[in-house]
Design an enzyme around this catalytic site. Structure first.
Site, PDB file in Angstrom:
ATOM      1  N   HIS A  65      30.253  23.486  -7.488  1.00 42.85           N
ATOM      2  CA  HIS A  65      30.408  22.029  -7.523  1.00 42.85           C
ATOM      3  C   HIS A  65      31.550  21.572  -6.609  1.00 42.85           C
ATOM      4  CE1 HIS A  65      28.224  22.301 -11.567  1.00 42.85           C
ATOM      5  NE2 HIS A  65      27.390  21.786 -10.691  1.00 42.85           N
ATOM      6  N   GLY A 141      13.869  12.496  -5.329  1.00 45.65           N
ATOM      7  CA  GLY A 141      14.837  12.245  -4.250  1.00 45.65           C
ATOM      8  C   GLY A 141      14.179  12.104  -2.889  1.00 45.65           C
ATOM      9  N   ASP A 159      21.887  18.767  -3.897  1.00 44.30           N
ATOM     10  CA  ASP A 159      22.245  19.779  -4.907  1.00 44.30           C
ATOM     11  C   ASP A 159      20.974  20.097  -5.689  1.00 44.30           C
ATOM     12  OD1 ASP A 159      24.462  19.667  -7.840  1.00 44.30           O
ATOM     13  OD2 ASP A 159      23.169  21.245  -7.005  1.00 44.30           O
ATOM     14  N   ASP A 162      15.844  25.754  -5.778  1.00 43.40           N
ATOM     15  CA  ASP A 162      15.359  26.435  -4.568  1.00 43.40           C
ATOM     16  C   ASP A 162      14.136  25.725  -4.004  1.00 43.40           C
ATOM     17  OD1 ASP A 162      16.020  29.512  -6.353  1.00 43.40           O
ATOM     18  OD2 ASP A 162      17.351  28.292  -5.096  1.00 43.40           O
ATOM     19  N   PRO A 166       9.239  20.973  -7.147  1.00 44.67           N
ATOM     20  CA  PRO A 166       9.662  19.614  -6.749  1.00 44.67           C
ATOM     21  C   PRO A 166      10.708  19.619  -5.629  1.00 44.67           C
ATOM     22  CG  PRO A 166      10.472  20.164  -8.958  1.00 44.67           C
ATOM     23  CD  PRO A 166       9.526  21.232  -8.575  1.00 44.67           C
TER      24      PRO A 166
HETATM   25  N1  SAM Z   1      23.210  24.491  -8.433  1.00 49.30           N
HETATM   26  C1  SAM Z   1      21.787  24.664  -8.562  1.00 49.30           C
HETATM   27  C2  SAM Z   1      21.223  25.540  -7.476  1.00 49.30           C
HETATM   28  O1  SAM Z   1      21.896  25.693  -6.443  1.00 49.30           O
HETATM   29  O2  SAM Z   1      20.125  26.054  -7.689  1.00 49.30           O
HETATM   30  C3  SAM Z   1      21.140  23.318  -8.602  1.00 49.30           C
HETATM   31  C4  SAM Z   1      21.584  22.571  -9.802  1.00 49.30           C
HETATM   32  S1  SAM Z   1      20.712  21.157 -10.237  1.00 49.30           S
HETATM   33  C5  SAM Z   1      20.315  21.581 -11.859  1.00 49.30           C
HETATM   34  C6  SAM Z   1      19.181  21.237  -9.350  1.00 49.30           C
HETATM   35  C7  SAM Z   1      18.365  20.015  -9.680  1.00 49.30           C
HETATM   36  O3  SAM Z   1      17.500  19.637  -8.604  1.00 49.30           O
HETATM   37  C8  SAM Z   1      17.439  20.186 -10.893  1.00 49.30           C
HETATM   38  O4  SAM Z   1      17.967  19.454 -11.974  1.00 49.30           O
HETATM   39  C9  SAM Z   1      16.090  19.652 -10.425  1.00 49.30           C
HETATM   40  O5  SAM Z   1      15.429  18.883 -11.409  1.00 49.30           O
HETATM   41  C10 SAM Z   1      16.500  18.813  -9.227  1.00 49.30           C
HETATM   42  N2  SAM Z   1      15.424  18.528  -8.273  1.00 49.30           N
HETATM   43  C11 SAM Z   1      14.505  19.379  -7.760  1.00 49.30           C
HETATM   44  N3  SAM Z   1      13.674  18.729  -6.923  1.00 49.30           N
HETATM   45  C12 SAM Z   1      14.086  17.418  -6.887  1.00 49.30           C
HETATM   46  C13 SAM Z   1      13.639  16.255  -6.203  1.00 49.30           C
HETATM   47  N4  SAM Z   1      12.566  16.294  -5.365  1.00 49.30           N
HETATM   48  N5  SAM Z   1      14.309  15.094  -6.404  1.00 49.30           N
HETATM   49  C14 SAM Z   1      15.393  15.045  -7.238  1.00 49.30           C
HETATM   50  N6  SAM Z   1      15.858  16.116  -7.934  1.00 49.30           N
HETATM   51  C15 SAM Z   1      15.205  17.288  -7.746  1.00 49.30           C
END
Ligand code: SAM
Length: 283
Positions: A65, A141, A159, A162, A166
């Site tokens: 973070h 996003g 953030d 992988d 989504p």
């Molecule tokens: N630190 C983590 C990593 O490096 O793998 C990521 C943490 S955070 C929990 C990742 C977030 O990305 C998830 O909560 C997931 O729901 C979100 N996410 C994935 N695809 C997304 C999208 N298209 N738009 C917004 N959020 C998305």
């Protein structure tokens, strides 16, 4: 004698795995986007996984973070509008809001359940969610960025999980082009860019897509992250119209807030490129 339980995340492609000793699984649910589990561990606090991949632990999330936020914020002369794509555990949002110059921090997370579970099991990461400068949106996003007002942002932090499911559309040229359009001159995109050791082809593709989208300057920073594959992670910064050769060292030195990892020396060290990476990314 209770048999010890472990949560093991296998990385078949890397021939490695990471495991944490757990006491119990506290929660499990399938959301419309992914499966989320929460564990209690013996030595790492709480653990959140998404689709079986470790996302965050109480004990080691500060590396990620802090390095996803402070290098960019101390590189930009004065970031007022910041957007975090993903970041549902709210740890990056908390770090961004430590910077007084930030006037607005919008978090665009597709899955509201990630944030609601973070509020319950990682309340310390959510302590800035009620900051009047914070806005939490629960939408895709990719769509949000495509519709964002041009030249309206100073920093975009991706953030995300992988590049599967989504998050897949957050790692390509079309998305980076929408980020470039949304950023002001001198604006900075920060992408979590996976493990330089286990995901080098992916890291190269990220930089190629950023360049193809029109970003001139790019820097990949590396840092430890014990709960992610290989324990060594990266963030790639890309800048609109301005280079990334230096940062506000004095500002970083005089920072008025606490961090556990980031400081001016760490910032400088993170910019130093290991030899194999230099050859792979800049050769
Ligand atoms: N630190 C983590 C990593 O490096 O793998 C990521 C943490 S955070 C929990 C990742 C977030 O990305 C998830 O909560 C997931 O729901 C979100 N996410 C994935 N695809 C997304 C999208 N298209 N738009 C917004 N959020 C998305």
């Amino acid at each position: 004698m209770t048999t010890q339980q472990w949560f093991d995340e296998r990385h078949d492609y890397a021939g490695s795995s990471i495991g944490f000793r757990v006491t119990q699984r506290l929660h499990a649910e399938q959301t419309p986007f992914q499966s989320i589990e929460i564990y209690d561990t013996t030595d790492w606090g709480k653990l959140m996984t998404i689709d079986g991949c470790m996302m965050v632990t109480t004990r080691d999330n500060f590396f990620y973070h802090e390095m996803m936020s402070h290098p960019a914020l101390f590189t930009h002369p004065r970031a007022r509008r910041v957007v975090i794509i993903g970041g549902g555990d709210c740890g990056t949002l908390r770090e961004v809001l430590k910077h007084d110059e930030v006037e607005s921090a919008v978090q665009v997370e597709i899955d509201e359940r990630v944030t609601r579970l973070a509020e319950q099991y990682f309340p310390e990461l959510c302590e800035s969610n009620s900051d009047p400068r914070a806005q939490l949106l629960f939408i895709d996003g990719i769509k949000w960025m495509a519709e964002c007002e041009p030249e309206s942002l100073d920093i975009v932090i991706v953030d995300s999980t992988d590049p599967i499911g989504p998050a897949e559309g957050l790692f390509n040229e079309a998305f980076y082009r929408s980020c470039l359009k949304a950023l002001r001159h001198g604006g900075i995109l920060v992408q979590q860019s996976e493990s330089p050791l286990a995901h080098l082809p992916l890291l190269k593709n990220i930089r190629k897509a950023m360049k193809g989208a029109g970003f001139q300057a790019m820097r990949t920073l590396t840092f430890p992250q014990p709960c992610y594959p290989t324990g060594w992670w990266s963030a790639t910064l890309a800048r609109k119209g301005v280079d990334l050769s230096d940062f506000r060292e004095r500002g970083a030195e005089m920072k008025q807030f606490a961090t556990q990892y980031y400081n001016v020396e760490i910032h400088k060290a993170a910019l130093a490129m290991p030899e194999f990476l230099k050859a792979a990314l800049e050769g």
